[in-house]
Design an enzyme around this catalytic site. Structure first.
Site, PDB file in Angstrom:
ATOM      1  N   HIS A   1      20.176 -63.372  74.911  1.00 17.53           N
ATOM      2  CA  HIS A   1      20.987 -64.881  74.715  1.00 17.53           C
ATOM      3  C   HIS A   1      20.293 -64.684  73.200  1.00 17.53           C
ATOM      4  O   HIS A   1      21.183 -65.041  72.646  1.00 17.53           O
ATOM      5  CB  HIS A   1      20.198 -66.386  75.201  1.00 17.53           C
ATOM      6  CG  HIS A   1      21.011 -66.431  76.620  1.00 17.53           C
ATOM      7  ND1 HIS A   1      19.917 -67.739  77.785  1.00 17.53           N
ATOM      8  CD2 HIS A   1      21.008 -65.524  77.345  1.00 17.53           C
ATOM      9  CE1 HIS A   1      20.816 -67.626  78.253  1.00 17.53           C
ATOM     10  NE2 HIS A   1      21.718 -66.424  78.778  1.00 17.53           N
TER      11      HIS A   1
ATOM     12  N   TYR B   1      23.739 -74.673  76.848  1.00 12.29           N
ATOM     13  CA  TYR B   1      23.603 -74.727  78.233  1.00 12.29           C
ATOM     14  C   TYR B   1      23.976 -76.368  78.697  1.00 12.29           C
ATOM     15  O   TYR B   1      23.830 -76.419  79.777  1.00 12.29           O
ATOM     16  CB  TYR B   1      21.693 -75.039  77.500  1.00 12.29           C
ATOM     17  CG  TYR B   1      20.855 -73.640  77.962  1.00 12.29           C
ATOM     18  CD1 TYR B   1      20.802 -73.050  78.433  1.00 12.29           C
ATOM     19  CD2 TYR B   1      20.880 -73.622  76.586  1.00 12.29           C
ATOM     20  CE1 TYR B   1      20.022 -71.541  78.364  1.00 12.29           C
ATOM     21  CE2 TYR B   1      20.245 -72.415  76.061  1.00 12.29           C
ATOM     22  CZ  TYR B   1      19.717 -71.345  77.109  1.00 12.29           C
ATOM     23  OH  TYR B   1      18.921 -70.436  77.143  1.00 12.29           O
TER      24      TYR B   1
ATOM     25  N   GLU C   1      14.046 -69.365  72.382  1.00 12.04           N
ATOM     26  CA  GLU C   1      15.682 -67.910  71.708  1.00 12.04           C
ATOM     27  C   GLU C   1      14.930 -69.294  70.398  1.00 12.04           C
ATOM     28  O   GLU C   1      15.460 -68.556  69.580  1.00 12.04           O
ATOM     29  CB  GLU C   1      16.633 -68.291  72.695  1.00 12.04           C
ATOM     30  CG  GLU C   1      16.786 -67.895  73.698  1.00 12.04           C
ATOM     31  CD  GLU C   1      18.511 -68.105  74.457  1.00 12.04           C
ATOM     32  OE1 GLU C   1      18.513 -69.487  74.550  1.00 12.04           O
ATOM     33  OE2 GLU C   1      17.932 -68.697  75.337  1.00 12.04           O
TER      34      GLU C   1
ATOM     35  N   TYR D   1      16.759 -53.174  70.664  1.00 12.61           N
ATOM     36  CA  TYR D   1      18.061 -53.392  70.852  1.00 12.61           C
ATOM     37  C   TYR D   1      18.714 -54.376  70.076  1.00 12.61           C
ATOM     38  O   TYR D   1      18.561 -54.936  69.935  1.00 12.61           O
ATOM     39  CB  TYR D   1      18.766 -53.556  72.098  1.00 12.61           C
ATOM     40  CG  TYR D   1      18.209 -54.575  72.738  1.00 12.61           C
ATOM     41  CD1 TYR D   1      19.279 -55.816  72.944  1.00 12.61           C
ATOM     42  CD2 TYR D   1      17.304 -54.525  74.309  1.00 12.61           C
ATOM     43  CE1 TYR D   1      18.860 -57.200  73.459  1.00 12.61           C
ATOM     44  CE2 TYR D   1      16.981 -56.227  74.345  1.00 12.61           C
ATOM     45  CZ  TYR D   1      18.110 -57.057  74.066  1.00 12.61           C
ATOM     46  OH  TYR D   1      17.502 -58.519  74.966  1.00 12.61           O
TER      47      TYR D   1
ATOM     48  N   ARG E   1      28.260 -55.644  73.553  1.00 11.50           N
ATOM     49  CA  ARG E   1      27.074 -55.048  74.363  1.00 11.50           C
ATOM     50  C   ARG E   1      26.169 -54.639  73.545  1.00 11.50           C
ATOM     51  O   ARG E   1      26.001 -55.011  72.534  1.00 11.50           O
ATOM     52  CB  ARG E   1      28.046 -53.609  74.372  1.00 11.50           C
ATOM     53  CG  ARG E   1      29.409 -53.621  75.416  1.00 11.50           C
ATOM     54  CD  ARG E   1      29.229 -54.553  76.665  1.00 11.50           C
ATOM     55  NE  ARG E   1      30.958 -54.925  77.394  1.00 11.50           N
ATOM     56  CZ  ARG E   1      31.859 -55.556  77.582  1.00 11.50           C
ATOM     57  NH1 ARG E   1      31.672 -56.874  76.669  1.00 11.50           N
ATOM     58  NH2 ARG E   1      32.637 -55.459  77.911  1.00 11.50           N
TER      59      ARG E   1
ATOM     60  N   GLY F   1      19.320 -40.553  82.232  1.00 15.47           N
ATOM     61  CA  GLY F   1      21.020 -40.670  81.991  1.00 15.47           C
ATOM     62  C   GLY F   1      20.658 -41.107  80.150  1.00 15.47           C
ATOM     63  O   GLY F   1      19.492 -41.139  79.284  1.00 15.47           O
TER      64      GLY F   1
ATOM     65  N   VAL G   1      16.909 -53.585  81.246  1.00 21.82           N
ATOM     66  CA  VAL G   1      18.219 -53.721  81.960  1.00 21.82           C
ATOM     67  C   VAL G   1      19.422 -54.240  81.232  1.00 21.82           C
ATOM     68  O   VAL G   1      18.917 -54.950  80.745  1.00 21.82           O
ATOM     69  CB  VAL G   1      18.382 -54.754  83.835  1.00 21.82           C
ATOM     70  CG1 VAL G   1      19.431 -54.506  83.794  1.00 21.82           C
ATOM     71  CG2 VAL G   1      17.409 -53.863  84.027  1.00 21.82           C
TER      72      VAL G   1
END
Length: 397
Positions: free
Chosen positions: A88, A98, A140, A191, A206, A275, A387
């Site tokens: 998030h 929310y 968050e 990330y 993404r 991968g 994930v």
């Protein structure tokens, strides 16, 4: 924890709600996107909506959270909450959103379950929702403060310094500040989100792992083009980046987030990928090499073939640079003498006591590897995974 009056209500209604939530969540998204179309256009992953993965993920998170509240009332499911909070935060989700979700989700619950949603039932599930929601809002907010991004202001413009064709369907991009200023720090394994404007005016987002060590003047992301397959559309953002992102272009990129990060200490590590899941492992290995680590590091990577293995030579060089590193490769296709043929088999490895494992790759691959590790005696608390896309694996930690 749940209040005393809500526990029996949730226990009694969880089977019914869980059984119907596959109907509830698609209706919820339909209601929300009808009322707020900008959320689908500019925030939610349209590909996951089309495939049905996002509704499954929401269903999994709510059911898993309610189950944990009942089964472990004195514990908070921190692993579940941390993973969601980081995702998030990478999107810049704010507390007011929310309430939007709450409004349309509970309207969908009432539409599907009808008279079964008594005031008592509605109040109990409202409590579940806000226990989860408020925990995420607090987590968050802490992430935003740590990242220097108050109020979810996570975005910045970065310049593409270079691009490299790694394989036929994988491209890596070097990103830098246009004014030459230092990029924010990050931890190996984290990330960033990348937001691009598509031809129809949508701004899709993404996440991509940073595939190099922290402390450098440039970040690197490695992007695999998602091809259309049965039941799933072509990846909108990955295709756009492959076709359009060139040196000198600007990209809208978030500050780094993610909780799959290297632990401190000198204990042994097992890094398992398949991968494009190798990208966070590359950052971890690069960091271990640059800091002169002497930890034992066992690296396992599975891929289709030698030619399909992005960053193959770099992975090999990084492992060779570690005094206690070892690399094990499995390719589905024969032809690479240094790789075993077939599926990765952790049973042939000599895993040390106290090993901490990190997994990244397709979900079926990680499920299999996790099961193998548990069977080999590695405690569940020492197996961590990442994930990308909806997490359909809630409740597995």
């Amino acid at each position: 924890m749940l209040s005393e009056q809500s526990v029996p209500v949730i226990r009694a209604t969880l089977p019914a709600v869980g059984g119907a939530i596959g109907d509830i969540t698609p209706l919820f998204y339909k209601k929300m996107f009808t009322a707020r179309p900008e959320l689908l256009r500019d925030l939610f992953n349209r590909g996951n909506q089309a495939s049905g993965d996002q509704p499954k993920a929401l269903a999994g998170s709510i059911a898993a959270f309610a189950t944990m509240l009942l089964e472990r009332p004195d514990e908070r499911p921190d692993a579940l909450l941390s993973r969601i909070a980081h995702k998030h935060a990478s999107l810049g989700i704010t507390a007011d959103q929310y309430q939007i979700v709450h409004e349309h989700l509970f309207a969908a619950i009432v539409d599907v379950l009808g008279e079964a949603v008594t005031p008592e039932v509605a109040a109990a599930w409202d409590e579940v929702y806000w226990l989860m929601g408020n925990a995420l809002i607090a987590a968050e907010a802490a992430l935003y403060q740590e990242a220097g991004a108050p109020g979810g202001n996570v975005w910045r413009e970065l310049e593409v310094a270079d691009r490299r064709e790694e394989t036929s369907d994988v491209v890596s991009f070097l990103l830098r500040s246009p004014d030459g200023s230092a990029l924010p720090p990050f931890r190996p394994g984290q990330y960033v989100s990348v937001q691009v404007e598509l031809p129809d005016g949508a701004h899709q987002i993404r996440q991509y792992s940073l595939s190099c060590a922290p402390g450098r003047p440039e970040w690197r992301i490695t992007v695999k083009r998602v091809r259309a397959a049965a039941g799933t559309p072509e990846g909108e953002v990955s295709s756009w980046l492959h076709e359009h992102a060139m040196p000198g272009d600007r990209l809208r990129v978030s500050v780094p987030f993610g909780d799959l990060v290297l632990p401190d200490g000198d204990g042994p590590l097992l890094l398992v990928s398949a991968g494009i899941g190798s990208t966070p492992m590359l950052a971890m290995l690069d960091h271990l090499v640059s800091t002169g680590s002497t930890r034992r590091v066992i690296v396992v990577h599975a891929d289709r073939s030698d030619a399909a293995h992005a960053h193959r030579d770099e992975l090999r060089s990084l492992v060779e640079a570690l005094p206690n590193g070892e690399l094990h490769l499995w390719y589905e296709e024969a032809g690479a003498p240094e790789a075993r043929v077939g599926q990765a088999d952790l049973g042939v490895l000599n895993l040390p006591e106290g090993v901490t494992a990190y997994l990244c790759g397709p979900l079926p691959f990680m499920r299999t590897v996790r099961g193998d590790l548990l069977g080999l005696g590695v405690p569940a608390r020492d197996v961590h995974y990442e994930v990308f896309g909806p997490d359909l694996w809630f409740g597995q930690d």
